[in-house]
Write a protein that holds these residues in place. Structure first.
Motif, PDB file in Angstrom:
ATOM      1  N   ALA A 105       0.834  -1.201   0.000  1.00  0.00           N
ATOM      2  CA  ALA A 105       0.000   0.000   0.000  1.00  0.00           C
ATOM      3  C   ALA A 105       0.866   1.246   0.000  1.00  0.00           C
ATOM      4  N   ASN A 106       0.668   2.088  -1.013  1.00  0.00           N
ATOM      5  CA  ASN A 106       1.404   3.353  -1.124  1.00  0.00           C
ATOM      6  C   ASN A 106       0.526   4.565  -0.861  1.00  0.00           C
ATOM      7  N   THR A 107      -0.800   4.362  -0.786  1.00  0.00           N
ATOM      8  CA  THR A 107      -1.702   5.513  -0.714  1.00  0.00           C
ATOM      9  C   THR A 107      -2.528   5.549   0.567  1.00  0.00           C
ATOM     10  N   VAL A 108      -3.279   4.466   0.849  1.00  0.00           N
ATOM     11  CA  VAL A 108      -4.110   4.430   2.057  1.00  0.00           C
ATOM     12  C   VAL A 108      -3.949   3.075   2.738  1.00  0.00           C
ATOM     13  N   ILE A 109      -4.412   2.984   3.986  1.00  0.00           N
ATOM     14  CA  ILE A 109      -4.417   1.725   4.711  1.00  0.00           C
ATOM     15  C   ILE A 109      -5.287   0.725   3.949  1.00  0.00           C
ATOM     16  N   PRO A 110      -4.841  -0.505   3.735  1.00  0.00           N
ATOM     17  CA  PRO A 110      -5.669  -1.500   3.032  1.00  0.00           C
ATOM     18  C   PRO A 110      -6.993  -1.752   3.760  1.00  0.00           C
ATOM     19  N   GLY A 111      -8.032  -2.074   2.986  1.00  0.00           N
ATOM     20  CA  GLY A 111      -9.375  -2.233   3.528  1.00  0.00           C
ATOM     21  C   GLY A 111      -9.480  -3.223   4.669  1.00  0.00           C
ATOM     22  N   LEU A 112      -8.736  -4.333   4.605  1.00  0.00           N
ATOM     23  CA  LEU A 112      -8.816  -5.341   5.660  1.00  0.00           C
ATOM     24  C   LEU A 112      -8.303  -4.831   7.007  1.00  0.00           C
ATOM     25  N   LEU A 113      -7.524  -3.760   6.985  1.00  0.00           N
ATOM     26  CA  LEU A 113      -6.886  -3.266   8.205  1.00  0.00           C
ATOM     27  C   LEU A 113      -7.461  -1.938   8.676  1.00  0.00           C
ATOM     28  N   ALA A 159       1.441  -7.122   5.272  1.00  0.00           N
ATOM     29  CA  ALA A 159       1.277  -5.816   4.621  1.00  0.00           C
ATOM     30  C   ALA A 159       2.562  -5.007   4.695  1.00  0.00           C
ATOM     31  N   VAL A 160       2.960  -4.468   3.555  1.00  0.00           N
ATOM     32  CA  VAL A 160       4.060  -3.511   3.503  1.00  0.00           C
ATOM     33  C   VAL A 160       3.438  -2.146   3.207  1.00  0.00           C
ATOM     34  N   LEU A 161       3.551  -1.237   4.173  1.00  0.00           N
ATOM     35  CA  LEU A 161       2.922   0.081   4.064  1.00  0.00           C
ATOM     36  C   LEU A 161       3.987   1.151   3.859  1.00  0.00           C
ATOM     37  N   ASP A 162       3.839   1.918   2.811  1.00  0.00           N
ATOM     38  CA  ASP A 162       4.719   3.067   2.633  1.00  0.00           C
ATOM     39  C   ASP A 162       4.516   4.021   3.808  1.00  0.00           C
ATOM     40  N   GLY A 189      -0.321  -9.219  16.855  1.00  0.00           N
ATOM     41  CA  GLY A 189      -1.035 -10.490  16.895  1.00  0.00           C
ATOM     42  C   GLY A 189      -0.377 -11.521  15.992  1.00  0.00           C
ATOM     43  N   PRO A 190      -0.920 -12.730  15.950  1.00  0.00           N
ATOM     44  CA  PRO A 190      -0.298 -13.829  15.201  1.00  0.00           C
ATOM     45  C   PRO A 190      -0.648 -13.897  13.718  1.00  0.00           C
ATOM     46  N   THR A 191      -1.659 -13.153  13.272  1.00  0.00           N
ATOM     47  CA  THR A 191      -2.139 -13.336  11.895  1.00  0.00           C
ATOM     48  C   THR A 191      -1.860 -12.166  10.963  1.00  0.00           C
ATOM     49  N   VAL A 192      -1.353 -11.060  11.485  1.00  0.00           N
ATOM     50  CA  VAL A 192      -1.082  -9.893  10.650  1.00  0.00           C
ATOM     51  C   VAL A 192       0.359  -9.442  10.847  1.00  0.00           C
ATOM     52  N   GLU A 193       1.106  -9.380   9.766  1.00  0.00           N
ATOM     53  CA  GLU A 193       2.470  -8.855   9.774  1.00  0.00           C
ATOM     54  C   GLU A 193       2.443  -7.487   9.099  1.00  0.00           C
ATOM     55  N   ILE A 194       3.001  -6.492   9.745  1.00  0.00           N
ATOM     56  CA  ILE A 194       3.046  -5.151   9.162  1.00  0.00           C
ATOM     57  C   ILE A 194       4.487  -4.652   9.149  1.00  0.00           C
ATOM     58  N   GLN A 195       4.934  -4.261   7.974  1.00  0.00           N
ATOM     59  CA  GLN A 195       6.234  -3.619   7.823  1.00  0.00           C
ATOM     60  C   GLN A 195       6.022  -2.245   7.208  1.00  0.00           C
TER      61      GLN A 195
END
Length: 279
Positions: A105-113, A159-162, A189-195
């Motif tokens: 995601a380069n623009t907004v937070i993805p919908g699932l998050l 998720a890789v977030l700019d 948590g155990p199911t979501v990885e965010i970088q």
């Protein structure tokens, strides 16, 4: 998609054209083409699948496997739901069958998050001519879609977030602060990885824009595996399932993960952005 892949493989194995298969199966060429194009919204009929498979000299086990997939189709809550755009039907369907989803995601937070207030602000900005009740229905559908993160087993999201995504204030400071808190909680948590991909990383592998890869790996039954790239555009979505396309985006995501900050550093970047929104 499984049905389409299977029928294409059978037709190519016996060296027939779509017209020849149609003549053998007693259906139109348009029908054969539609059944080989998995993105078609119309419902698949098992009897037609069997007729096309038989026309391609499928073995009994091959035919039975494809017919079983066609027989066990289910319509989820999103099918025919006016709050879910037609072009997103396949994506939500894939999510319910997938084991993982990789997001850039380069623009907004993805919908699932997204939090509800963040999602509301996004829809209000995008749907400027839509009435409030329609926007509320869209937001409800987005929150309902997030239930996939709480199923058993849950969808695993990476998720890789700019950094621009966590720095852009959507709604207002309060909405954004709650959104960053939500991301911080999910990331632990155990199911979501965010970088977070920091500004200091400079030019990066996903310069072309946002994308996601949704998939499932089944080494014992390759037909049961899937991997699809989804790219959202204005009023439509682009789905790529060609092996070379998927491999290219998977490689891009691998590069992004290597360029992004690791988990502890990403958590610190989220916390820093959150503190700067405090009164």
């Amino acid at each position: 998609m499984q049905i389409a892949r299977g029928l294409i493989a059978l037709r190519e194995r016996c060296g027939l054209t779509q017209s020849q298969v149609a003549e053998r199966a007693g259906v139109s060429k348009t029908t054969v083409s539609r059944y080989e194009m998995w993105q078609d919204r119309a419902r698949i009929r098992w009897a037609t699948v069997k007729a096309i498979a038989d026309a391609c000299d499928a073995s009994a086990s091959e035919c039975d496997a494809l017919v079983e997939v066609a027989r066990t189709q289910t319509d989820g809550w999103w099918v025919g739901n006016s709050a879910v755009p037609e072009w997103m039907d396949p994506l939500v369907s894939f999510e319910h069958e997938a084991a993982y989803e990789h997001l850039c995601a380069n623009t907004v937070i993805p919908g699932l998050l997204q939090t509800r207030d963040y999602a509301l602000a996004i829809h209000q900005a995008r749907e400027v001519r839509s009435p409030n009740d329609v926007i509320e229905q869209m937001v409800d559908a987005r929150i309902q879609r997030q239930g996939i993160l709480r199923r058993e087993p849950p969808l695993h999201v990476w998720a890789v977030l700019d950094e621009a995504v966590i720095r852009r204030t959507v709604g207002n400071s309060s909405v954004m602060a709650d959104q960053l808190d939500h991301l911080h909680e999910l990331a632990q948590g155990p199911t979501v990885e965010i970088q977070v991909l920091p500004f200091s990383a400079g030019a990066h592998a996903a310069g072309a824009g946002d994308f996601l890869i949704v998939g499932r790996n089944d080494e014992r039954n390759p037909l049961n595996s899937m991997a699809v790239v989804y790219i959202e555009m204005r009023r439509r979505g682009l789905y790529l399932d060609d092996a070379d396309d998927v491999a290219g985006y998977k490689l891009t995501f691998d590069y992004l993960r290597s360029q992004a900050a690791d988990k502890p550093t990403s958590l610190r970047l989220l916390a820093k952005a959150r503190r700067e929104l405090s009164p």
